[in-house]
Design a protein around this motif. Structure first.
Motif, PDB file in Angstrom:
ATOM      1  N   CYS A  96       0.848  -1.195   0.000  1.00  0.00           N
ATOM      2  CA  CYS A  96       0.000   0.000   0.000  1.00  0.00           C
ATOM      3  C   CYS A  96       0.883   1.244   0.000  1.00  0.00           C
ATOM      4  O   CYS A  96       1.823   1.355   0.793  1.00  0.00           O
ATOM      5  N   VAL A 117      -3.864   0.821  -2.755  1.00  0.00           N
ATOM      6  CA  VAL A 117      -3.939   1.163  -1.333  1.00  0.00           C
ATOM      7  C   VAL A 117      -4.709   0.075  -0.582  1.00  0.00           C
ATOM      8  O   VAL A 117      -5.468  -0.695  -1.180  1.00  0.00           O
ATOM      9  N   CYS A 118      -4.527   0.050   0.744  1.00  0.00           N
ATOM     10  CA  CYS A 118      -5.273  -0.895   1.578  1.00  0.00           C
ATOM     11  C   CYS A 118      -6.678  -0.376   1.849  1.00  0.00           C
ATOM     12  O   CYS A 118      -7.611  -1.141   2.060  1.00  0.00           O
ATOM     13  N   CYS A 122      -6.744   5.318   4.170  1.00  0.00           N
ATOM     14  CA  CYS A 122      -5.463   5.006   4.831  1.00  0.00           C
ATOM     15  C   CYS A 122      -4.781   6.300   5.261  1.00  0.00           C
ATOM     16  O   CYS A 122      -4.630   7.239   4.464  1.00  0.00           O
TER      17      CYS A 122
END
Length: 566
Positions: A96, A117-118, A122
């Motif tokens: 990420c 991305v997670c 985030c």
């Protein structure tokens, strides 16, 4: 409030410590300021020096006690690892861009630049030291909406290029860090024509210029008459790649991901195959590094860490250092053909005549010479280094293949060890790794559970543990680099010892004979030592696992002592 000591000014209980040395406590910022004139003279017990051979290096400015914190510092920059192999590049798992958690490359993207991305929320996406630094630049590249083509995504989203981009952008946001970064060695001339230089050109330099930097600067020149992002020509980017290659420290995250970071002081410590320092990372404070004395260090002594694996032989260590760091180590271990009497690189001589082994040991004539001949210490046999390399390359493939199997068995390990003993010294690093794996399977594998092991196998396990300890006690006497290896050996040694002694206790009772406690006291000592050496591994999952196992074994042993006394 949790207290860690007493204020150096007013003696009040307090929790704040000097962030640089971690040795002095203060009740508040006012008393820290008041004490600074005195404390700054002894805060960081080091000085940065320079020599033609080492370049900039760090040495102790006063005597430093073992386990003392020498300094702590935040990274100049951190990011995804800068060098990946082909296998990693084909994996659809990506760090990420905000927090480095492993994520699928075809799932969520940053709301602004669309990089993996997670979570779209985030926290790292806004952090100006991480993704917040690069997002605006990445936004100028492609916006891939169709994420069904994994091959296309893997080719475009190159995590290994992000650290270089973050380095370039330091000059705009953090000029002081940029200045410190450029002071690090890059070995520009040495790198040209190497594998890493060519990979950097293809995977990082050309990629960043073509997809982002050239486009941004062309528009900036057109609108403002100057580059928006200076110092990003090919030679500048290659210099940054060289700085990362030579200086970056690998940070293994609890998630299993590996990132790289550059530090202003930690990256100056020289290499030694018997280092006097080790370091830890604080994952909660943006990968802050803490450098710790692994043993007592005298004033004027150079501070050192190790850039390679301590359980590699000399030629493997030298090859790694020359390929990645562009120097040859000349420490006492590297200068000694026997590696301080451990024979961890030695081969077994086959003898001057076919089928007549002389029982001698083959050693390199000059460990620093990559073309050195190997000589036998008993007979006239001499072997070219190319032959040794060919043999070890084949052995390495066989060992790696076995160790990578999902379920390596006791029988497989035993058979390969016996096979390799025909060619390698019993202490050779390849045999060491196999034995280290085998002692952990004696007692855990089906049909080899601890209670089911014969007395012969228990004694074999004990002998192997002592053989391994005899090696690590020489090459890493202070458990600076091999603390986890050593802790595991000690833990397995006490398991086998206690099991054997339980059987002897039972036999003594049945025969109404006295029992000698000596071996149980030895097991108690193994556990005490294991607790000490594993202290350095409390922050990693495997370290925590074995620390818990050692504590449990200590409780069990204490209960056994009580049971015997009844």
């Amino acid at each position: 409030m949790e207290t860690n000591g007493k204020c150096a000014v007013c003696d009040a209980e307090c929790s704040l410590k000097c962030t640089a040395c971690k040795c002095v406590s203060y009740c508040g910022i006012e008393h820290q300021k008041k004490d600074w004139k005195t404390h700054k003279l002894e805060c960081r017990p080091l000085e940065i020096a320079h020599s033609d051979q080492l370049g900039r290096y760090v040495r102790a400015s006063r005597d430093i006690k073992a386990k003392s914190v020498i300094f702590s510092e935040a990274p100049l920059i951190a990011g995804p690892k800068w060098c990946m192999d082909d296998y990693e590049r084909q994996e659809p798992i990506f760090p990420c861009v905000g927090c480095f958690k492993p994520v699928r490359i075809d799932q969520l993207g940053c709301p602004r630049c669309n990089w993996p991305v997670c979570s779209t929320t985030c926290e790292g996406l806004e952090n100006p030291q991480f993704h917040g630094l690069e997002c605006a630049v990445l936004r100028t590249g492609k916006q891939i909406q169709d994420k069904s083509n994994i091959k296309l995504l893997l080719d475009y989203y190159r995590s290994e290029a992000l650290l270089t981009l973050r380095c370039v952008l330091l000059q705009l946001k953090y000029p002081q860090k940029w200045k410190q970064l450029l002071e690090l060695e890059s070995h520009d001339d040495d790198r040209k024509g190497t594998k890493y230089f060519e990979e950097a050109e293809q995977r990082i330099v050309s990629y960043l210029k073509t997809n982002f930097l050239d486009k941004i600067n062309a528009e900036s020149v057109k609108a403002q008459g100057k580059n928006l992002i200076p110092n990003c020509e090919s030679k500048d980017l290659h210099r940054l790649c060289g700085i990362m290659e030579v200086n970056a420290l690998n940070v293994n995250l609890p998630t299993g991901m590996e990132i790289c970071a550059l530090y202003p002081t930690a990256c100056l410590l020289e290499h030694s195959c018997m280092p006097n320092c080790f370091y830890t990372f604080d994952f909660t404070k943006h990968y802050k590094i803490t450098m710790i004395a692994g043993r007592d260090i005298k004033k004027g002594e150079n501070l050192s860490i190790m850039y390679t694996h301590m359980l590699w032989g000399t030629q493997m260590r030298h090859e790694h250092l020359m390929t990645n760091k562009y120097f040859v180590c000349k420490c006492p271990r590297c200068a000694d053909p026997t590696e301080l009497g451990t024979f961890i690189s030695a081969l077994k001589c086959i003898g001057p005549e076919e089928d007549i082994a002389c029982g001698g040991t083959l050693l390199p004539t000059d460990p620093h010479d990559e073309a050195t001949e190997w000589f036998c210490d008993r007979c006239p046999v001499r072997i070219a280094n190319d032959q040794v390399k060919f043999l070890l390359s084949n052995i390495e493939e066989e060992v790696d293949a076995l160790m990578l199997e999902r379920e390596t068995t006791v029988k497989q390990l035993e058979e390969l060890i016996e096979k390799l003993k025909q060619f390698l010294h019993p202490n050779h690093f390849h045999i060491f790794s196999l034995k280290h794996s085998l002692i952990q399977r004696y007692g855990t594998q089906t049909d080899y559970l601890l209670a089911d092991l014969s007395e012969e196998l228990l004694k074999r396990k004990i002998d192997m543990c002592n053989e391994l300890l005899s090696i690590v006690d020489v090459i890493d006497p202070h458990a600076i680099r091999l603390s986890l290896y050593t802790g595991i050996v000690l833990y397995e040694l006490q398991l086998a010892t206690v099991e054997l002694e339980k059987r002897r206790i039972k036999a003594a009772k049945e025969n109404n004979e006295p029992y000698d406690y000596e071996e149980l006291y030895n097991a108690e000592g193994y556990l005490r030592r294991a607790k000490i050496v594993l202290e350095n591994n409390v922050d990693i999952p495997q370290g925590k696992k074995f620390i818990e196992a050692v504590v449990k074994s200590s409780e069990n042993l204490e209960a056994l002592f009580e049971q015997i006394k009844l």
